[in-house]
Motif scaffolding. Structure first.
Motif, PDB file in Angstrom:
ATOM      1  N   GLU A  99       0.822  -1.209   0.000  1.00  0.00           N
ATOM      2  CA  GLU A  99       0.000   0.000   0.000  1.00  0.00           C
ATOM      3  C   GLU A  99       0.857   1.261   0.000  1.00  0.00           C
ATOM      4  OE1 GLU A  99      -2.587  -0.567   3.355  1.00  0.00           O
ATOM      5  OE2 GLU A  99      -3.891  -1.959   2.245  1.00  0.00           O
ATOM      6  N   ALA A 100       1.987   1.230   0.709  1.00  0.00           N
ATOM      7  CA  ALA A 100       2.881   2.391   0.743  1.00  0.00           C
ATOM      8  C   ALA A 100       3.509   2.635  -0.623  1.00  0.00           C
ATOM      9  CB  ALA A 100       3.961   2.196   1.808  1.00  0.00           C
ATOM     10  N   VAL A 101       3.904   1.571  -1.306  1.00  0.00           N
ATOM     11  CA  VAL A 101       4.447   1.723  -2.653  1.00  0.00           C
ATOM     12  C   VAL A 101       3.366   2.260  -3.582  1.00  0.00           C
ATOM     13  CG1 VAL A 101       5.439   0.515  -4.647  1.00  0.00           C
ATOM     14  CG2 VAL A 101       6.243  -0.025  -2.331  1.00  0.00           C
ATOM     15  N   ALA A 102       2.139   1.763  -3.441  1.00  0.00           N
ATOM     16  CA  ALA A 102       1.029   2.255  -4.269  1.00  0.00           C
ATOM     17  C   ALA A 102       0.824   3.745  -4.053  1.00  0.00           C
ATOM     18  CB  ALA A 102      -0.252   1.479  -3.962  1.00  0.00           C
ATOM     19  N   GLY A 103       0.870   4.185  -2.810  1.00  0.00           N
ATOM     20  CA  GLY A 103       0.720   5.608  -2.522  1.00  0.00           C
ATOM     21  C   GLY A 103       1.857   6.435  -3.107  1.00  0.00           C
ATOM     22  N   TRP A 104       3.075   5.916  -2.980  1.00  0.00           N
ATOM     23  CA  TRP A 104       4.251   6.584  -3.539  1.00  0.00           C
ATOM     24  C   TRP A 104       4.098   6.719  -5.049  1.00  0.00           C
ATOM     25  CZ3 TRP A 104       7.934   5.585  -7.161  1.00  0.00           C
ATOM     26  CH2 TRP A 104       9.120   6.306  -7.098  1.00  0.00           C
ATOM     27  N   ALA A 105       3.741   5.619  -5.721  1.00  0.00           N
ATOM     28  CA  ALA A 105       3.613   5.614  -7.176  1.00  0.00           C
ATOM     29  C   ALA A 105       2.459   6.503  -7.638  1.00  0.00           C
ATOM     30  CB  ALA A 105       3.423   4.178  -7.669  1.00  0.00           C
ATOM     31  N   ARG A 106       1.352   6.453  -6.933  1.00  0.00           N
ATOM     32  CA  ARG A 106       0.191   7.286  -7.278  1.00  0.00           C
ATOM     33  C   ARG A 106       0.569   8.766  -7.203  1.00  0.00           C
ATOM     34  NH1 ARG A 106      -2.875   5.093  -3.810  1.00  0.00           N
ATOM     35  NH2 ARG A 106      -3.644   3.444  -5.168  1.00  0.00           N
ATOM     36  N   ALA A 107       1.304   9.140  -6.159  1.00  0.00           N
ATOM     37  CA  ALA A 107       1.703  10.540  -5.987  1.00  0.00           C
ATOM     38  C   ALA A 107       2.627  11.018  -7.100  1.00  0.00           C
ATOM     39  CB  ALA A 107       2.382  10.726  -4.625  1.00  0.00           C
ATOM     40  N   ARG A 108       3.279  10.106  -7.782  1.00  0.00           N
ATOM     41  CA  ARG A 108       4.190  10.451  -8.869  1.00  0.00           C
ATOM     42  C   ARG A 108       3.578  10.221 -10.244  1.00  0.00           C
ATOM     43  NH1 ARG A 108       6.297   9.640  -4.328  1.00  0.00           N
ATOM     44  NH2 ARG A 108       8.235  10.641  -3.671  1.00  0.00           N
ATOM     45  N   GLY A 109       2.283   9.959 -10.269  1.00  0.00           N
ATOM     46  CA  GLY A 109       1.579   9.842 -11.528  1.00  0.00           C
ATOM     47  C   GLY A 109       1.776   8.531 -12.273  1.00  0.00           C
ATOM     48  N   CYS A 110       2.225   7.494 -11.591  1.00  0.00           N
ATOM     49  CA  CYS A 110       2.400   6.196 -12.251  1.00  0.00           C
ATOM     50  C   CYS A 110       1.037   5.602 -12.604  1.00  0.00           C
ATOM     51  CB  CYS A 110       3.154   5.229 -11.353  1.00  0.00           C
ATOM     52  SG  CYS A 110       4.891   5.658 -11.125  1.00  0.00           S
ATOM     53  N   ALA A 111       1.006   4.850 -13.690  1.00  0.00           N
ATOM     54  CA  ALA A 111      -0.240   4.237 -14.146  1.00  0.00           C
ATOM     55  C   ALA A 111      -0.588   2.971 -13.381  1.00  0.00           C
ATOM     56  CB  ALA A 111      -0.148   3.921 -15.639  1.00  0.00           C
ATOM     57  N   ARG A 112       0.430   2.266 -12.909  1.00  0.00           N
ATOM     58  CA  ARG A 112       0.180   1.000 -12.208  1.00  0.00           C
ATOM     59  C   ARG A 112       1.446   0.552 -11.506  1.00  0.00           C
ATOM     60  NH1 ARG A 112       0.394   0.149 -17.474  1.00  0.00           N
ATOM     61  NH2 ARG A 112       2.057  -1.148 -18.320  1.00  0.00           N
ATOM     62  N   ILE A 113       1.260  -0.458 -10.665  1.00  0.00           N
ATOM     63  CA  ILE A 113       2.362  -1.176 -10.011  1.00  0.00           C
ATOM     64  C   ILE A 113       2.252  -2.623 -10.453  1.00  0.00           C
ATOM     65  CG2 ILE A 113       3.338  -1.942  -7.811  1.00  0.00           C
ATOM     66  CD1 ILE A 113       1.898   0.380  -6.506  1.00  0.00           C
ATOM     67  N   TYR A 114       3.388  -3.249 -10.651  1.00  0.00           N
ATOM     68  CA  TYR A 114       3.375  -4.683 -10.946  1.00  0.00           C
ATOM     69  C   TYR A 114       4.565  -5.351 -10.278  1.00  0.00           C
ATOM     70  CZ  TYR A 114       7.097  -4.162 -14.420  1.00  0.00           C
ATOM     71  OH  TYR A 114       8.294  -3.907 -15.034  1.00  0.00           O
ATOM     72  N   TRP A 115       4.469  -6.669 -10.138  1.00  0.00           N
ATOM     73  CA  TRP A 115       5.559  -7.454  -9.576  1.00  0.00           C
ATOM     74  C   TRP A 115       5.434  -8.889 -10.048  1.00  0.00           C
ATOM     75  CZ3 TRP A 115       1.668  -5.347  -6.562  1.00  0.00           C
ATOM     76  CH2 TRP A 115       0.825  -6.221  -5.874  1.00  0.00           C
ATOM     77  N   HIS A 116       6.461  -9.662  -9.746  1.00  0.00           N
ATOM     78  CA  HIS A 116       6.499 -11.078 -10.093  1.00  0.00           C
ATOM     79  C   HIS A 116       6.664 -11.903  -8.821  1.00  0.00           C
ATOM     80  CE1 HIS A 116       8.353  -9.051 -13.655  1.00  0.00           C
ATOM     81  NE2 HIS A 116       7.517  -9.832 -14.288  1.00  0.00           N
ATOM     82  N   THR A 117       6.203 -13.109  -8.864  1.00  0.00           N
ATOM     83  CA  THR A 117       6.525 -14.088  -7.838  1.00  0.00           C
ATOM     84  C   THR A 117       6.468 -15.464  -8.480  1.00  0.00           C
ATOM     85  OG1 THR A 117       6.172 -14.722  -5.522  1.00  0.00           O
ATOM     86  CG2 THR A 117       4.206 -14.578  -6.911  1.00  0.00           C
ATOM     87  N   GLN A 118       7.092 -16.410  -7.836  1.00  0.00           N
ATOM     88  CA  GLN A 118       7.030 -17.769  -8.355  1.00  0.00           C
ATOM     89  C   GLN A 118       5.630 -18.325  -8.129  1.00  0.00           C
ATOM     90  OE1 GLN A 118      10.300 -19.642  -6.228  1.00  0.00           O
ATOM     91  NE2 GLN A 118      11.667 -19.293  -7.947  1.00  0.00           N
ATOM     92  N   THR A 119       5.166 -19.139  -9.073  1.00  0.00           N
ATOM     93  CA  THR A 119       3.833 -19.716  -8.935  1.00  0.00           C
ATOM     94  C   THR A 119       3.736 -20.585  -7.690  1.00  0.00           C
ATOM     95  OG1 THR A 119       4.454 -21.525 -10.405  1.00  0.00           O
ATOM     96  CG2 THR A 119       3.326 -19.643 -11.403  1.00  0.00           C
ATOM     97  N   SER A 120       4.854 -21.126  -7.242  1.00  0.00           N
ATOM     98  CA  SER A 120       4.861 -21.982  -6.054  1.00  0.00           C
ATOM     99  C   SER A 120       4.840 -21.195  -4.739  1.00  0.00           C
ATOM    100  CB  SER A 120       6.091 -22.898  -6.070  1.00  0.00           C
ATOM    101  OG  SER A 120       7.277 -22.108  -6.053  1.00  0.00           O
TER     102      SER A 120
END
Length: 146
Positions: A99-120
């Motif tokens: 949520e903190a990263v989302a707030g940081w990114a939103r404040a800087r006008g980013c369109a979205r956040i994404y990440w990866h993780t292993q399916t396992s």
């Protein structure tokens, strides 16, 4: 109570321990020069960014992230590393960091956040399925040995 904030010079040993735990999970060990480079980048705050989660004042979680250009939208934020200490899992640290990263990114006008993780990684995916959309993409890599 979980609080989120920047990392300080005093946090470096705990950050290193948490980041080592993250890397162990993915079966790798980072060379000291890579740790030093990441820490310098976080301190400058220009290319790489880091936040920490504190439980009763103790650093128990970390998140690393960056932004990059996109051909189809405004800049996007890539959440590269997220890790919480076992003793803090299930207490909201991971969610609060996202949520903190989302707030940081939103404040800087980013369109979205994404990440990866292993399916396992079912433990993390339980949280991710609650806070984000699985867009169904697969990741491919070509290692470039330097």
């Amino acid at each position: 109570m979980i609080t989120i904030g920047g990392l300080t010079a005093e946090d470096r040993p705990t950050w290193e321990n948490l980041f080592a735990g993250y890397n162990r999970f993915y079966g790798r060990t980072l060379a000291p020069e890579l740790l030093d480079r990441a820490w310098r980048e976080f301190a400058s705050g220009e290319r790489l960014h880091a936040l920490g989660a504190r439980l009763d004042g103790e650093l128990v979680g970390i998140v690393h992230f960056l932004t990059h250009a996109s051909t189809t939208s405004a800049d996007v934020c890539y959440l590269q590393d997220l890790f919480t200490d076992e003793k803090a899992r299930g207490r909201g640290a991971g969610r609060a960091l996202i949520e903190a990263v989302a707030g940081w990114a939103r404040a800087r006008g980013c369109a979205r956040i994404y990440w990866h993780t292993q399916t396992s990684n079912t433990t993390a995916r339980r949280l991710y399925d609650q806070v984000a959309l699985d867009k169904g993409f697969m990741q491919y890599q070509i290692p470039l040995d330097a």
